[in-house]
Design a protein around this motif. Structure first.
Motif, PDB file in Angstrom:
ATOM      1  N   MET A   1      41.297  -2.337  72.878  1.00  0.00           N
ATOM      2  CA  MET A   1      41.989  -2.077  74.139  1.00  0.00           C
ATOM      3  C   MET A   1      43.450  -1.730  73.861  1.00  0.00           C
ATOM      4  O   MET A   1      44.115  -2.416  73.103  1.00  0.00           O
ATOM      5  CB  MET A   1      41.919  -3.295  75.048  1.00  0.00           C
ATOM      6  N   SER A   2      43.932  -0.666  74.467  1.00  0.00           N
ATOM      7  CA  SER A   2      45.294  -0.196  74.206  1.00  0.00           C
ATOM      8  C   SER A   2      46.211  -0.487  75.395  1.00  0.00           C
ATOM      9  O   SER A   2      45.755  -0.666  76.531  1.00  0.00           O
ATOM     10  CB  SER A   2      45.292   1.296  73.912  1.00  0.00           C
ATOM     11  N   ILE A   3      47.516  -0.526  75.114  1.00  0.00           N
ATOM     12  CA  ILE A   3      48.514  -0.904  76.117  1.00  0.00           C
ATOM     13  C   ILE A   3      49.600   0.158  76.208  1.00  0.00           C
ATOM     14  O   ILE A   3      50.136   0.612  75.194  1.00  0.00           O
ATOM     15  CB  ILE A   3      49.176  -2.250  75.758  1.00  0.00           C
ATOM     16  N   SER A   4      49.926   0.543  77.426  1.00  0.00           N
ATOM     17  CA  SER A   4      51.079   1.392  77.690  1.00  0.00           C
ATOM     18  C   SER A   4      52.181   0.521  78.291  1.00  0.00           C
ATOM     19  O   SER A   4      51.921  -0.280  79.191  1.00  0.00           O
ATOM     20  CB  SER A   4      50.727   2.512  78.678  1.00  0.00           C
ATOM     21  N   VAL A   5      53.381   0.665  77.795  1.00  0.00           N
ATOM     22  CA  VAL A   5      54.531  -0.059  78.340  1.00  0.00           C
ATOM     23  C   VAL A   5      55.387   0.931  79.114  1.00  0.00           C
ATOM     24  O   VAL A   5      55.742   1.998  78.595  1.00  0.00           O
ATOM     25  CB  VAL A   5      55.363  -0.726  77.232  1.00  0.00           C
ATOM     26  N   VAL A   6      55.711   0.598  80.349  1.00  0.00           N
ATOM     27  CA  VAL A   6      56.521   1.457  81.203  1.00  0.00           C
ATOM     28  C   VAL A   6      57.872   0.789  81.465  1.00  0.00           C
ATOM     29  O   VAL A   6      57.926  -0.346  81.945  1.00  0.00           O
ATOM     30  CB  VAL A   6      55.807   1.747  82.540  1.00  0.00           C
ATOM     31  N   ILE A   7      58.945   1.502  81.153  1.00  0.00           N
ATOM     32  CA  ILE A   7      60.301   0.972  81.340  1.00  0.00           C
ATOM     33  C   ILE A   7      61.116   1.954  82.182  1.00  0.00           C
ATOM     34  O   ILE A   7      61.507   3.019  81.697  1.00  0.00           O
ATOM     35  CB  ILE A   7      61.023   0.750  79.999  1.00  0.00           C
ATOM     36  N   PRO A   8      61.403   1.629  83.449  1.00  0.00           N
ATOM     37  CA  PRO A   8      62.326   2.467  84.223  1.00  0.00           C
ATOM     38  C   PRO A   8      63.758   2.083  83.875  1.00  0.00           C
ATOM     39  O   PRO A   8      64.042   0.922  83.567  1.00  0.00           O
ATOM     40  CB  PRO A   8      61.986   2.095  85.670  1.00  0.00           C
ATOM     41  N   GLY A  80      47.094   4.234  78.027  1.00  0.00           N
ATOM     42  CA  GLY A  80      46.476   3.002  77.567  1.00  0.00           C
ATOM     43  C   GLY A  80      45.498   2.432  78.588  1.00  0.00           C
ATOM     44  O   GLY A  80      45.475   2.852  79.749  1.00  0.00           O
ATOM     45  N   ASP A  81      44.701   1.464  78.166  1.00  0.00           N
ATOM     46  CA  ASP A  81      43.755   0.800  79.065  1.00  0.00           C
ATOM     47  C   ASP A  81      44.476  -0.150  80.015  1.00  0.00           C
ATOM     48  O   ASP A  81      43.999  -0.419  81.125  1.00  0.00           O
ATOM     49  CB  ASP A  81      42.712   0.016  78.245  1.00  0.00           C
TER      50      ASP A  81
END
Length: 273
Positions: A1-8, A80-81
């Protein structure tokens, strides 16, 4: 399982490195880190490029969209998932992503997992106790206790729900209300994120009470959810109609007090700690 990190981010060139570093030092590395610049006027782009990390994608909004729009840009780009949201002026403890992923792997029904948050300059932890899944939605109607940088959510759900770009503030409260209404939200009762409240973040360009008035208009049922929100709703409605400087100033200070005290008042009642 993959992860996307979102930073505004917006004009956070001085604080952003610490936030990004806390993501790059995670014991479970994300697939990608999407930094969405909400048209900063400082050297944010140069700071991001200085990391020279292939996991980082820098996105510059063509117009200022606010925190909600910046997060939505990242959500829609995520591959990512799962998505984890970080704020450009906060830090994660090194095991945050690993522990949240492990929690979801061990609790397969979980659609969104949030951890506890330490608010450094207010000297408190939110939430103060473990919150059962079955009570999360009802307690969110009384006040918010899930901050954006603690959220770990399935990407498909985040893309379906998105953040309400019409809201001036309190987007995390709104997002969590809508997610918890239809999906399984669980609390990992451990401090894995640390925040220091800033006075000029992209979510704080408007008067707090004015934003809460708008929020109550979207959720009229919350006006009487409990005595605290009921009394504060009346205060907001009265003071946002006044034009003098003293009223506006009092309005802002009372709103700030309300924002950071509401959850404590709810949870400090007998049998709720």
């Amino acid at each position: 399982m993959s992860i996307s990190v979102v930073i505004p981010t917006y004009n956070r060139a001085d604080l952003l490195p610490k936030a990004v570093k806390s993501v790059l030092e995670q014991t479970l590395q994300p697939l990608e880190i999407i930094i969405v610049d909400d048209l900063s006027t400082d050297n944010t782009k140069e700071v991001v490029e200085s990391f020279q990390n292939e996991k980082i994608t820098y996105v510059l909004n063509s117009r200022t969209k606010g925190a909600n729009g910046a997060r939505n840009t990242g959500i829609l780009m995520a591959q990512g998932d799962y998505i984890a949201f970080q704020d450009s002026d906060d830090i994660w403890l090194p095991t945050k992503l690993e522990k949240q992923m492990n929690y979801i792997n061990n609790n397969q029904e979980t659609d969104m997992c949030f951890c506890s948050l330490k608010i450094e300059n207010f000297g408190r932890v939110v939430p103060k106790r473990s919150v059962r899944s079955e009570e999360i939605h009802s307690l969110l109607k009384r006040g918010n206790f899930i901050s954006t940088q603690t959220i770990f959510i399935k990407t498909a759900i985040a893309k379906k729900v998105l953040f309400d770009e019409n809201l001036m503030r309190y987007q995390d409260w709104d997002f969590c209300l809508r997610v918890s209404e239809s999906y399984q939200v669980h609390h990992l009762d451990e401090v894995l994120a640390v925040a220091e409240v800033q006075n000029d973040s992209i979510g704080k360009k408007v008067n707090q009470a004015t934003a809460l008035k708008q929020f109550f208009e979207k959720y009229p049922e919350l006006k009487t959810a409990n005595p605290i929100t009921k009394s504060f709703h009346h205060f907001v409605m009265y003071n946002t109609n006044k034009q003098d400087g003293k009223s506006i100033s009092a309005n802002m200070h009372y709103a700030k007090y309300f924002t950071y005290q509401l959850f404590d008042k709810v949870f400090n009642r007998r049998n709720r700690v």
